[in-house]
Write a protein that holds these residues in place. Structure first.
Motif, PDB file in Angstrom:
ATOM      1  N   LEU A 187      25.265  17.013 -33.835  1.00 33.21           N
ATOM      2  CA  LEU A 187      25.558  17.221 -32.415  1.00 33.21           C
ATOM      3  C   LEU A 187      24.310  16.883 -31.592  1.00 33.21           C
ATOM      4  N   VAL A 188      24.445  15.948 -30.666  1.00 30.18           N
ATOM      5  CA  VAL A 188      23.335  15.540 -29.807  1.00 30.18           C
ATOM      6  C   VAL A 188      23.460  16.252 -28.457  1.00 30.18           C
ATOM      7  N   ILE A 189      22.390  16.934 -28.039  1.00 31.23           N
ATOM      8  CA  ILE A 189      22.383  17.712 -26.800  1.00 31.23           C
ATOM      9  C   ILE A 189      21.105  17.384 -26.033  1.00 31.23           C
ATOM     10  N   GLY A 190      21.182  17.449 -24.712  1.00 30.53           N
ATOM     11  CA  GLY A 190      19.998  17.246 -23.885  1.00 30.53           C
ATOM     12  C   GLY A 190      19.773  18.433 -22.964  1.00 30.53           C
ATOM     13  N   VAL A 191      18.513  18.815 -22.783  1.00 30.92           N
ATOM     14  CA  VAL A 191      18.171  19.915 -21.882  1.00 30.92           C
ATOM     15  C   VAL A 191      17.174  19.403 -20.834  1.00 30.92           C
ATOM     16  N   SER A 192      17.054  20.158 -19.759  1.00 30.20           N
ATOM     17  CA  SER A 192      16.191  19.753 -18.645  1.00 30.20           C
ATOM     18  C   SER A 192      14.721  19.699 -19.072  1.00 30.20           C
ATOM     19  N   TYR A 193      13.953  18.866 -18.369  1.00 31.35           N
ATOM     20  CA  TYR A 193      12.515  18.766 -18.628  1.00 31.35           C
ATOM     21  C   TYR A 193      11.784  20.068 -18.285  1.00 31.35           C
ATOM     22  N   ASN A 194      12.395  20.929 -17.476  1.00 27.00           N
ATOM     23  CA  ASN A 194      11.735  22.165 -17.075  1.00 27.00           C
ATOM     24  C   ASN A 194      11.884  23.282 -18.102  1.00 27.00           C
ATOM     25  N   GLU A 195      12.682  23.088 -19.120  1.00 28.23           N
ATOM     26  CA  GLU A 195      12.945  24.161 -20.070  1.00 28.23           C
ATOM     27  C   GLU A 195      11.816  24.324 -21.078  1.00 28.23           C
ATOM     28  N   ASP A 196      11.707  25.578 -21.582  1.00 28.71           N
ATOM     29  CA  ASP A 196      10.787  25.888 -22.679  1.00 28.71           C
ATOM     30  C   ASP A 196      11.464  25.456 -23.978  1.00 28.71           C
ATOM     31  N   PHE A 227      12.659  11.469 -25.198  1.00 25.91           N
ATOM     32  CA  PHE A 227      12.570  11.751 -23.765  1.00 25.91           C
ATOM     33  C   PHE A 227      13.528  10.787 -23.077  1.00 25.91           C
ATOM     34  N   ALA A 228      14.685  11.274 -22.693  1.00 29.56           N
ATOM     35  CA  ALA A 228      15.683  10.420 -22.058  1.00 29.56           C
ATOM     36  C   ALA A 228      15.452  10.354 -20.549  1.00 29.56           C
ATOM     37  N   ASP A 229      16.340   9.658 -19.821  1.00 26.57           N
ATOM     38  CA  ASP A 229      16.158   9.458 -18.382  1.00 26.57           C
ATOM     39  C   ASP A 229      16.110  10.769 -17.616  1.00 26.57           C
ATOM     40  N   SER A 230      17.007  11.704 -17.964  1.00 24.06           N
ATOM     41  CA  SER A 230      17.069  12.953 -17.192  1.00 24.06           C
ATOM     42  C   SER A 230      17.058  14.188 -18.091  1.00 24.06           C
ATOM     43  N   SER A 231      16.745  14.016 -19.352  1.00 26.86           N
ATOM     44  CA  SER A 231      16.766  15.168 -20.269  1.00 26.86           C
ATOM     45  C   SER A 231      15.899  14.888 -21.481  1.00 26.86           C
ATOM     46  N   ILE A 232      15.561  15.971 -22.158  1.00 28.24           N
ATOM     47  CA  ILE A 232      14.935  15.870 -23.479  1.00 28.24           C
ATOM     48  C   ILE A 232      16.045  16.124 -24.499  1.00 28.24           C
ATOM     49  N   ASN A 233      16.308  15.161 -25.333  1.00 27.67           N
ATOM     50  CA  ASN A 233      17.431  15.234 -26.257  1.00 27.67           C
ATOM     51  C   ASN A 233      17.006  15.739 -27.624  1.00 27.67           C
ATOM     52  N   PHE A 234      17.923  16.433 -28.268  1.00 28.27           N
ATOM     53  CA  PHE A 234      17.690  16.877 -29.647  1.00 28.27           C
ATOM     54  C   PHE A 234      18.991  16.756 -30.447  1.00 28.27           C
ATOM     55  N   MET A 235      18.821  16.765 -31.757  1.00 25.94           N
ATOM     56  CA  MET A 235      19.975  16.686 -32.652  1.00 25.94           C
ATOM     57  C   MET A 235      20.091  17.979 -33.450  1.00 25.94           C
ATOM     58  N   LEU A 236      21.282  18.536 -33.429  1.00 22.09           N
ATOM     59  CA  LEU A 236      21.587  19.741 -34.206  1.00 22.09           C
ATOM     60  C   LEU A 236      22.444  19.327 -35.391  1.00 22.09           C
ATOM     61  N   ARG A 237      21.984  19.664 -36.593  1.00 24.71           N
ATOM     62  CA  ARG A 237      22.700  19.252 -37.808  1.00 24.71           C
ATOM     63  C   ARG A 237      23.225  20.488 -38.534  1.00 24.71           C
ATOM     64  N   MET A 238      24.548  20.532 -38.703  1.00 23.44           N
ATOM     65  CA  MET A 238      25.209  21.681 -39.333  1.00 23.44           C
ATOM     66  C   MET A 238      26.072  21.193 -40.493  1.00 23.44           C
ATOM     67  N   TRP A 239      25.985  21.875 -41.615  1.00 23.25           N
ATOM     68  CA  TRP A 239      26.799  21.528 -42.782  1.00 23.25           C
ATOM     69  C   TRP A 239      28.051  22.402 -42.815  1.00 23.25           C
ATOM     70  N   VAL A 240      29.196  21.731 -42.950  1.00 19.14           N
ATOM     71  CA  VAL A 240      30.491  22.412 -43.034  1.00 19.14           C
ATOM     72  C   VAL A 240      30.860  22.524 -44.508  1.00 19.14           C
ATOM     73  N   ASN A 266      21.320  32.306 -20.522  1.00 18.10           N
ATOM     74  CA  ASN A 266      19.857  32.250 -20.485  1.00 18.10           C
ATOM     75  C   ASN A 266      19.335  31.238 -19.452  1.00 18.10           C
ATOM     76  N   ASN A 267      20.226  30.797 -18.576  1.00 11.99           N
ATOM     77  CA  ASN A 267      19.838  29.875 -17.498  1.00 11.99           C
ATOM     78  C   ASN A 267      19.147  28.608 -18.017  1.00 11.99           C
ATOM     79  N   ILE A 268      19.653  28.112 -19.133  1.00 12.05           N
ATOM     80  CA  ILE A 268      19.167  26.834 -19.670  1.00 12.05           C
ATOM     81  C   ILE A 268      20.064  25.730 -19.127  1.00 12.05           C
ATOM     82  N   MET A 269      19.457  24.713 -18.579  1.00 15.20           N
ATOM     83  CA  MET A 269      20.217  23.677 -17.887  1.00 15.20           C
ATOM     84  C   MET A 269      20.443  22.451 -18.779  1.00 15.20           C
ATOM     85  N   ILE A 270      21.695  22.045 -18.853  1.00 21.63           N
ATOM     86  CA  ILE A 270      22.027  20.750 -19.444  1.00 21.63           C
ATOM     87  C   ILE A 270      22.214  19.798 -18.275  1.00 21.63           C
TER      88      ILE A 270
END
Length: 293
Positions: A187-196, A227-240, A266-270
């Protein structure tokens, strides 16, 4: 006089045939023994071939085919031996020549069928997949329904039945999602540059804990990727813990729901994609100036 000559010729011919038959009696006796023994041995070898083949493949059709080929080969060998004993070498040569020409003609006429057929045999021995496995071949992904000697039938997740020639199956990569008994959902997700980012990692991993059908043997992992245009992206890998498509998709859906809920709490912005629009020929002109012209 002509009648006497004809009678003499007929008598002479019959005498020669009888003498030839008498001289041939020992060979006929030996040929009969060889024929009976050959047929008996061919049957025994056929049964032995069936037992040996079952050690390498569980498919009855392949076992029967292989044993039948062995049986026909030894029957043919017996017949050729009998003809040789009866001194019918010319007949043997003619039969072999005719069989060679016929085989060559058939090989050219049915080369695609033969290629699919032989590929089916190799697939049966290698067993890269079984009925019920989830596989992907070229652009087709689904559940294996049948594995025949000529083709493989899969049912796609959209409900279509796809018949793939075994030549295509054998010559192309096969992605088998069922061999391991588990599948990985990325799962690929991006969060704001302002996030911890450390806080985001902790909240994300906590959010997906306890999702039903997640594997307990494999750890959920998370890696920041770009570092994408408007977000920092990460990949979440889960085994089913199952290869089943419905449960695989459900785990991904549950993860998205839980992550979105945790981020809201937690006021985390996508972030939405951000675009800068330039007006005017050279750009950099405000919109109101363009409208006032």
């Amino acid at each position: 006089m002509d009648f006497e000559n004809a009678y003499h010729l007929i008598t002479e011919k019959i005498t020669l045939w009888v003498e030839g038959f008498i001289r041939l009696l020992p060979n006929l006796f030996i040929a009969a023994i060889v024929l009976v023994l050959g047929i008996f041995l061919a049957s025994r070898i056929k049964k032995l071939a069936q037992k040996l083949t079952k050690r390498f493949t569980q498919r009855q059709i392949v076992s029967n085919l292989f044993s039948s080929v062995i049986h026909v080969f030894f029957i043919g060998l017996t017949l050729f031996t009998v003809l040789s004993i009866l001194k019918l070498d010319k007949a043997v040569t003619s039969i072999l020549a005719g069989a060679g020409i016929l085989g060559l003609a058939l090989a050219f006429a049915f080369q695609d069928i033969a290629a699919n057929f032989i590929s089916g045999i190799f697939i049966s021995f290698r067993r890269p997949m079984n009925v019920g496995h989830i596989i992907k071949i070229k652009d087709f992904m689904g559940v294996v329904q049948e594995i025949n000697l000529r083709d493989t039938v899969i049912r796609t997740f959209q409900g279509q039945m796809v018949i793939i020639p075994n030549k295509e199956v054998f010559q192309n990569p096969i992605e088998n999602y069922s061999l391991l008994g588990k599948r990985r959902f990325d799962l690929v997700i991006g969060v704001s540059y302002n996030e911890d980012l450390e806080k985001v990692r902790t909240i994300t991993l906590d959010a997906v804990k306890g999702i039903e059908n997640l594997s307990t043997e494999e750890e959920v992992t998370m890696f920041y990727t770009e570092f994408a245009d408007s977000s920092i992206n990460f990949m979440l890998r889960m085994w089913v813990n199952t290869p089943e498509q419905l449960l695989f998709k459900k785990v991904g859906s549950d993860a998205i729901i839980k992550i979105k809920k945790a981020y809201d709490e937690n006021n985390i912005m996508i972030p939405f994609p951000i675009r800068t629009l330039d007006f005017g020929i050279k750009g950099g002109v405000p919109l109101n100036e363009v409208l006032n012209k």
